[in-house]
Design a protein around this motif. Sequence first.
Motif, PDB file in Angstrom:
ATOM      1  N   LEU A  22       0.838  -1.210   0.000  1.00  0.00           N
ATOM      2  CA  LEU A  22       0.000   0.000   0.000  1.00  0.00           C
ATOM      3  C   LEU A  22       0.874   1.263   0.000  1.00  0.00           C
ATOM      4  O   LEU A  22       0.624   2.203  -0.772  1.00  0.00           O
ATOM      5  N   ALA A  23       1.918   1.253   0.818  1.00  0.00           N
ATOM      6  CA  ALA A  23       2.820   2.416   0.850  1.00  0.00           C
ATOM      7  C   ALA A  23       3.501   2.588  -0.509  1.00  0.00           C
ATOM      8  O   ALA A  23       3.617   3.719  -1.019  1.00  0.00           O
ATOM      9  N   GLN A  24       3.930   1.478  -1.106  1.00  0.00           N
ATOM     10  CA  GLN A  24       4.595   1.567  -2.421  1.00  0.00           C
ATOM     11  C   GLN A  24       3.638   2.124  -3.474  1.00  0.00           C
ATOM     12  O   GLN A  24       4.016   2.957  -4.305  1.00  0.00           O
ATOM     13  N   GLU A  25       2.384   1.677  -3.430  1.00  0.00           N
ATOM     14  CA  GLU A  25       1.395   2.173  -4.411  1.00  0.00           C
ATOM     15  C   GLU A  25       1.154   3.674  -4.241  1.00  0.00           C
ATOM     16  O   GLU A  25       1.061   4.415  -5.214  1.00  0.00           O
ATOM     17  N   VAL A  26       1.063   4.111  -2.982  1.00  0.00           N
ATOM     18  CA  VAL A  26       0.849   5.551  -2.739  1.00  0.00           C
ATOM     19  C   VAL A  26       2.042   6.343  -3.264  1.00  0.00           C
ATOM     20  O   VAL A  26       1.878   7.376  -3.928  1.00  0.00           O
ATOM     21  N   VAL A  27       3.249   5.861  -2.992  1.00  0.00           N
ATOM     22  CA  VAL A  27       4.459   6.550  -3.471  1.00  0.00           C
ATOM     23  C   VAL A  27       4.429   6.652  -4.999  1.00  0.00           C
ATOM     24  O   VAL A  27       4.684   7.721  -5.565  1.00  0.00           O
ATOM     25  N   GLU A  52      10.660   2.868   5.521  1.00  0.00           N
ATOM     26  CA  GLU A  52      11.687   2.563   4.495  1.00  0.00           C
ATOM     27  C   GLU A  52      11.150   2.863   3.094  1.00  0.00           C
ATOM     28  O   GLU A  52      11.852   3.394   2.249  1.00  0.00           O
ATOM     29  N   VAL A  53       9.899   2.527   2.864  1.00  0.00           N
ATOM     30  CA  VAL A  53       9.292   2.802   1.543  1.00  0.00           C
ATOM     31  C   VAL A  53       9.206   4.315   1.302  1.00  0.00           C
ATOM     32  O   VAL A  53       9.406   4.785   0.179  1.00  0.00           O
ATOM     33  N   LEU A  54       8.925   5.074   2.357  1.00  0.00           N
ATOM     34  CA  LEU A  54       8.719   6.524   2.197  1.00  0.00           C
ATOM     35  C   LEU A  54      10.029   7.314   2.155  1.00  0.00           C
ATOM     36  O   LEU A  54      10.020   8.494   1.811  1.00  0.00           O
ATOM     37  N   LYS A  55      11.142   6.648   2.515  1.00  0.00           N
ATOM     38  CA  LYS A  55      12.439   7.350   2.557  1.00  0.00           C
ATOM     39  C   LYS A  55      12.734   8.003   1.210  1.00  0.00           C
ATOM     40  O   LYS A  55      12.568   7.378   0.157  1.00  0.00           O
ATOM     41  N   GLY A  56      13.139   9.272   1.221  1.00  0.00           N
ATOM     42  CA  GLY A  56      13.483   9.951  -0.035  1.00  0.00           C
ATOM     43  C   GLY A  56      12.276  10.515  -0.767  1.00  0.00           C
ATOM     44  O   GLY A  56      12.417  11.170  -1.790  1.00  0.00           O
ATOM     45  N   THR A  57      11.072  10.272  -0.262  1.00  0.00           N
ATOM     46  CA  THR A  57       9.868  10.868  -0.847  1.00  0.00           C
ATOM     47  C   THR A  57       9.464  12.046   0.047  1.00  0.00           C
ATOM     48  O   THR A  57      10.043  12.238   1.109  1.00  0.00           O
ATOM     49  N   HIS A  58       8.460  12.812  -0.375  1.00  0.00           N
ATOM     50  CA  HIS A  58       8.005  13.886   0.510  1.00  0.00           C
ATOM     51  C   HIS A  58       6.777  13.446   1.308  1.00  0.00           C
ATOM     52  O   HIS A  58       6.106  14.264   1.927  1.00  0.00           O
ATOM     53  N   ILE A  59       6.490  12.138   1.312  1.00  0.00           N
ATOM     54  CA  ILE A  59       5.367  11.638   2.125  1.00  0.00           C
ATOM     55  C   ILE A  59       5.889  11.331   3.531  1.00  0.00           C
ATOM     56  O   ILE A  59       6.893  10.643   3.692  1.00  0.00           O
ATOM     57  N   ALA A  60       5.213  11.873   4.524  1.00  0.00           N
ATOM     58  CA  ALA A  60       5.692  11.737   5.910  1.00  0.00           C
ATOM     59  C   ALA A  60       5.103  10.490   6.564  1.00  0.00           C
ATOM     60  O   ALA A  60       4.056   9.973   6.169  1.00  0.00           O
ATOM     61  N   LEU A  61       5.802  10.051   7.612  1.00  0.00           N
ATOM     62  CA  LEU A  61       5.363   8.895   8.395  1.00  0.00           C
ATOM     63  C   LEU A  61       4.726   9.390   9.697  1.00  0.00           C
ATOM     64  O   LEU A  61       5.248  10.311  10.338  1.00  0.00           O
ATOM     65  N   ILE A  86      12.122   6.004  15.080  1.00  0.00           N
ATOM     66  CA  ILE A  86      11.788   5.121  13.951  1.00  0.00           C
ATOM     67  C   ILE A  86      11.412   5.925  12.696  1.00  0.00           C
ATOM     68  O   ILE A  86      11.113   5.353  11.649  1.00  0.00           O
ATOM     69  N   GLY A  87      11.466   7.266  12.819  1.00  0.00           N
ATOM     70  CA  GLY A  87      11.278   8.092  11.613  1.00  0.00           C
ATOM     71  C   GLY A  87       9.943   8.798  11.491  1.00  0.00           C
ATOM     72  O   GLY A  87       9.621   9.355  10.444  1.00  0.00           O
ATOM     73  N   CYS A  88       9.161   8.801  12.561  1.00  0.00           N
ATOM     74  CA  CYS A  88       7.852   9.486  12.486  1.00  0.00           C
ATOM     75  C   CYS A  88       8.013  10.998  12.556  1.00  0.00           C
ATOM     76  O   CYS A  88       8.812  11.510  13.336  1.00  0.00           O
ATOM     77  N   LYS A  89       7.231  11.674  11.757  1.00  0.00           N
ATOM     78  CA  LYS A  89       7.103  13.126  11.887  1.00  0.00           C
ATOM     79  C   LYS A  89       5.843  13.470  12.695  1.00  0.00           C
ATOM     80  O   LYS A  89       5.838  14.418  13.452  1.00  0.00           O
ATOM     81  N   TYR A  90       4.798  12.687  12.486  1.00  0.00           N
ATOM     82  CA  TYR A  90       3.482  12.985  13.075  1.00  0.00           C
ATOM     83  C   TYR A  90       3.045  11.909  14.064  1.00  0.00           C
ATOM     84  O   TYR A  90       3.458  10.754  13.972  1.00  0.00           O
ATOM     85  N   VAL A  91       2.172  12.310  14.962  1.00  0.00           N
ATOM     86  CA  VAL A  91       1.417  11.338  15.755  1.00  0.00           C
ATOM     87  C   VAL A  91      -0.024  11.841  15.858  1.00  0.00           C
ATOM     88  O   VAL A  91      -0.256  13.033  16.071  1.00  0.00           O
ATOM     89  N   ILE A  92      -0.962  10.926  15.634  1.00  0.00           N
ATOM     90  CA  ILE A  92      -2.391  11.248  15.822  1.00  0.00           C
ATOM     91  C   ILE A  92      -2.701  11.098  17.306  1.00  0.00           C
ATOM     92  O   ILE A  92      -2.378  10.066  17.906  1.00  0.00           O
TER      93      ILE A  92
END
Length: 251
Positions: A22-27, A52-61, A86-92
């Motif tokens: 799912l993450a790869q498809e979104v990227v 890991e999938v989002l690394k180097g993209t502008h999509i945040a974790l 672990i690389g999170c920018k956000y928390v809900i």
Amino acid sequence: MRKKFVAGNWKMFTDHATAKKLAQEVVELMAGNHQVNVALCPPFTYLQTVGEVLKGTHIALGAQNCYHEKEGAFTGEISPAMLIDIGCKYVILGHSERRHKMGECDIAVNKKVHAALNAGLHVILCIGESLDERQANKTNEILKNQLDGSLAGVNATCFKSLVLAYEPVWAIGTGHNATPQQAQDAHAFIRSWIAKHHGAEVAAQMVIQYGGSVKPDNAASLLTQPDVDGGLIGGASLKADQFLGIIRAGM
Ligand code: PEP
């Protein structure tokens, strides 16, 4: 001018393989699209893989929750520092499922908000009224109480790391979204609360997402309301094409 922000809350769905796919498809579908800020919030156990999938993209974790303590004997809990590690920018925080199913009150949410902001996370703080409260014309009173309680002691400088999500409880996962006017009215009320407590400039910059049964076919009418700055998406974020349909509606 506020940039739209769309976040996917995967809740307690996916397994390792489907989270990665799912993450790869979104990227892939998002390639070259920088017009909207986007974040994916998978379950804790898939944060590493999705990160890991989002690394180097502008999509945040992002994560879906955290505890308010830094470390200690708190079996089963996750600290804000662990999420950053672990690389999170956000928390809900303060999602209605946590408020209503796990019994989280505003005091607990407030402690988490402080801990997350102090650790350097960006917080997506959810607030919203139940159906009974809306029918009793108590929507603004409930929003005010939740804002007063969840944001007690949070100063204006912290607001740049804060996103608010208006999520009427009756609209979450039900297929009954708020009408664009209901969403706009609630968002305008929330923005007026911010202006009253933290000034017009902070209020004008505040990103306020709408959440509750947003789908590609209703997203445009909701996300084009003047005070609606994006969406917090549950069910429809589990299908990459639906999630992208909502993101495009916000452009
Ligand atoms: C949510 O979980 O925050 C949410 C809005 O869910 P849904 O989009 O499925 O209503």
